[in-house]
Design a protein around this motif. Structure first.
Motif, mmCIF file in Angstrom:
data_model
loop_
_atom_site.group_PDB
_atom_site.id
_atom_site.type_symbol
_atom_site.label_atom_id
_atom_site.label_comp_id
_atom_site.label_asym_id
_atom_site.label_seq_id
_atom_site.Cartn_x
_atom_site.Cartn_y
_atom_site.Cartn_z
ATOM 1 N N VAL A 7 -37.042 -5.018 14.203
ATOM 2 C CA VAL A 7 -35.783 -4.540 14.782
ATOM 3 C C VAL A 7 -36.099 -3.573 15.911
ATOM 4 C CG1 VAL A 7 -33.513 -3.585 14.297
ATOM 5 C CG2 VAL A 7 -34.833 -4.618 12.439
ATOM 6 N N ASP A 8 -35.814 -3.988 17.143
ATOM 7 C CA ASP A 8 -36.086 -3.150 18.314
ATOM 8 C C ASP A 8 -35.234 -3.655 19.465
ATOM 9 O OD1 ASP A 8 -37.436 -1.955 20.714
ATOM 10 O OD2 ASP A 8 -38.858 -1.263 19.187
ATOM 11 N N ASP A 9 -34.618 -2.758 20.214
ATOM 12 C CA ASP A 9 -33.758 -3.199 21.306
ATOM 13 C C ASP A 9 -34.539 -3.623 22.549
ATOM 14 O OD1 ASP A 9 -34.525 -0.543 21.680
ATOM 15 O OD2 ASP A 9 -32.764 -0.069 22.901
ATOM 16 N N GLU A 10 -35.858 -3.417 22.550
ATOM 17 C CA GLU A 10 -36.689 -3.842 23.676
ATOM 18 C C GLU A 10 -37.348 -5.178 23.344
ATOM 19 O OE1 GLU A 10 -39.198 -0.848 25.653
ATOM 20 O OE2 GLU A 10 -38.450 0.569 24.161
ATOM 21 N N SER A 11 -37.052 -6.195 24.160
ATOM 22 C CA SER A 11 -37.594 -7.527 23.894
ATOM 23 C C SER A 11 -39.109 -7.550 24.007
ATOM 24 C CB SER A 11 -36.985 -8.552 24.857
ATOM 25 O OG SER A 11 -37.297 -8.223 26.201
ATOM 26 N N THR A 12 -39.682 -6.745 24.917
ATOM 27 C CA THR A 12 -41.139 -6.728 25.067
ATOM 28 C C THR A 12 -41.818 -6.226 23.796
ATOM 29 O OG1 THR A 12 -40.980 -4.532 26.106
ATOM 30 C CG2 THR A 12 -41.131 -6.441 27.571
ATOM 31 N N HIS A 36 -30.597 -4.900 17.258
ATOM 32 C CA HIS A 36 -29.945 -3.687 16.783
ATOM 33 C C HIS A 36 -29.665 -3.804 15.286
ATOM 34 C CE1 HIS A 36 -26.384 -6.198 17.118
ATOM 35 N NE2 HIS A 36 -26.626 -6.364 18.409
ATOM 36 N N ALA A 37 -29.188 -2.726 14.705
ATOM 37 C CA ALA A 37 -29.017 -2.641 13.255
ATOM 38 C C ALA A 37 -28.029 -3.674 12.711
ATOM 39 C CB ALA A 37 -28.567 -1.232 12.874
ATOM 40 N N ALA A 38 -26.902 -3.835 13.380
ATOM 41 C CA ALA A 38 -25.889 -4.769 12.885
ATOM 42 C C ALA A 38 -26.438 -6.191 12.819
ATOM 43 C CB ALA A 38 -24.652 -4.716 13.787
ATOM 44 N N GLU A 39 -27.185 -6.566 13.826
ATOM 45 C CA GLU A 39 -27.772 -7.901 13.853
ATOM 46 C C GLU A 39 -28.784 -8.068 12.714
ATOM 47 O OE1 GLU A 39 -29.800 -10.962 17.116
ATOM 48 O OE2 GLU A 39 -29.564 -8.833 17.598
ATOM 49 N N GLU A 40 -29.553 -7.017 12.445
ATOM 50 C CA GLU A 40 -30.538 -7.077 11.365
ATOM 51 C C GLU A 40 -29.863 -7.188 10.001
ATOM 52 O OE1 GLU A 40 -33.779 -7.218 8.934
ATOM 53 O OE2 GLU A 40 -33.556 -7.698 11.054
ATOM 54 N N ASN A 57 -35.018 4.550 17.820
ATOM 55 C CA ASN A 57 -33.974 4.751 18.824
ATOM 56 C C ASN A 57 -33.305 3.427 19.196
ATOM 57 O OD1 ASN A 57 -32.450 6.250 20.688
ATOM 58 N ND2 ASN A 57 -33.848 5.736 22.354
ATOM 59 N N MET A 58 -32.101 3.187 18.643
ATOM 60 C CA MET A 58 -31.358 1.976 18.943
ATOM 61 C C MET A 58 -29.920 2.334 19.299
ATOM 62 S SD MET A 58 -32.768 -0.810 16.170
ATOM 63 C CE MET A 58 -32.291 0.168 14.739
ATOM 64 N N PRO A 59 -29.228 1.467 20.044
ATOM 65 C CA PRO A 59 -27.908 1.825 20.576
ATOM 66 C C PRO A 59 -26.790 2.009 19.555
ATOM 67 C CG PRO A 59 -28.436 -0.477 21.034
ATOM 68 C CD PRO A 59 -29.686 0.159 20.518
ATOM 69 N N ASP A 60 -26.706 1.146 18.540
ATOM 70 C CA ASP A 60 -25.559 1.211 17.637
ATOM 71 C C ASP A 60 -25.788 2.116 16.435
ATOM 72 O OD1 ASP A 60 -27.472 -0.509 16.611
ATOM 73 O OD2 ASP A 60 -26.023 -1.819 15.630
ATOM 74 N N MET A 61 -26.985 2.086 15.897
ATOM 75 C CA MET A 61 -27.323 2.881 14.717
ATOM 76 C C MET A 61 -28.817 3.147 14.779
ATOM 77 S SD MET A 61 -27.246 1.714 10.685
ATOM 78 C CE MET A 61 -25.490 1.350 10.687
ATOM 79 N N ASN A 62 -29.218 4.416 14.608
ATOM 80 C CA ASN A 62 -30.660 4.664 14.718
ATOM 81 C C ASN A 62 -31.399 4.099 13.502
ATOM 82 O OD1 ASN A 62 -31.103 6.661 12.606
ATOM 83 N ND2 ASN A 62 -30.129 8.170 13.938
ATOM 84 N N GLY A 63 -32.718 3.960 13.684
ATOM 85 C CA GLY A 63 -33.534 3.321 12.665
ATOM 86 C C GLY A 63 -33.530 4.033 11.331
#
Length: 259
Positions: A7-12, A36-40, A57-63
């Motif tokens: 789970v990471d918002d950076e594709s790289t 992001h968290a919701a997708e996971e 550090n993620m946009p919708d909910m932190n790790g």
């Protein structure tokens, strides 16, 4: 085979971790990745992984918040927090939430492989699936010092795991392992052919080269110095050049030009 979600918002980062895990030749496979968290959380309803790599550090909910939810719903999932924030407070909170480990991006391949070996052993212990995998046993054998000295092996293992600590000194190691400093230095020289400082420097420069070789990371030289245990960027650059024959920036450009 252990199933992994990333789970990471950076594709790289997602693609890079997936590639490293596949190349490790250890019994792990990435079966899901999320931005992001919701997708996971949706992914986990379809298939529960054995291991979860989670960015802080993620946009919708932190790790950390995601980890709290995961732990309340999926008790056997083993989590590893991965973050670009090298701050003790994040690590402390992650450990309080029973995270298996905490890694700071960018992560050298060798560090990730060592973590995967530990994860493999831990997963076997909680799932009652026998001894360590053959790959892990083989790797551990290959990492032993030539004469199999248990104490020196433990010391080098500690250095390999803590190389990024700027306060890692022979005095501290000697005190930690209840050894005389002079005796420790002599034993390391006899068994490894390197003094404590030479061994530590070699590990740090090797980790720096790993990170510079990873094209997915555009790391600044100052950040690289801190990442491998040096508080002074200019001292690190001089040391790197003396060992490698070129400064870190030249080494990085060489790698880019060869691609």
């Amino acid at each position: 085979m252990w199933n992994v979600h990333i789970v990471d918002d950076e594709s790289t980062i997602r693609h890079g971790l997936t590639k490293y895990i596949e190349e490790s030749q250890l019994p792990f496979r990435v079966v899901g990745s999320a931005r992001h968290a919701a997708e996971e959380l949706e992914l986990m309803e379809q298939s529960e992984p054995h291991v979860l790599f989670v960015d802080i550090n993620m946009p919708d909910m932190n790790g950390l918040d995601l980890l709290r939810l995961v732990k309340s719903r999926y008790h056997q999932v083993v989590a590893v927090m991965v973050s670009g924030y090298d701050q003790f407070e994040y690590a402390r909170q992650a450990l309080q939430l029973n995270a298996f480990d905490y890694m700071v991006k960018p992560v050298p391949k060798s560090d990730l492989k060592r973590l995967l070996q530990k994860l493999d052993q831990h997963l076997h212990s909680i799932h009652d699936q026998g001894d360590l995998s053959a790959e892990t046993v083989s790797e551990q054998k290959n990492n032993r010092t030539p004469d199999g000295s248990i104490m020196i092996s433990k010391i080098t293992e500690y250095i390999d795991n803590q190389y990024y600590d700027p306060e890692l000194t022979v005095t501290r190691i000697a005190a930690l392992f209840h050894m005389n400093q002079t005796y420790l230095s002599k034993r390391m020289k006899q068994e490894l052919g390197s003094s404590f400082l030479d061994y530590l420097t070699e590990v740090r420069i090797s980790k720096a080269k790993e990170l510079l070789d990873q094209s997915m990371h555009n790391i600044k030289i100052g950040d690289l110095a801190v990442k491998v245990g040096y508080t002074n960027q200019y001292y690190f650059s001089r040391l790197f050049k003396s060992r490698v024959g070129m400064c870190p920036l030249e080494y990085k450009k060489r790698g880019i030009e060869c691609m």
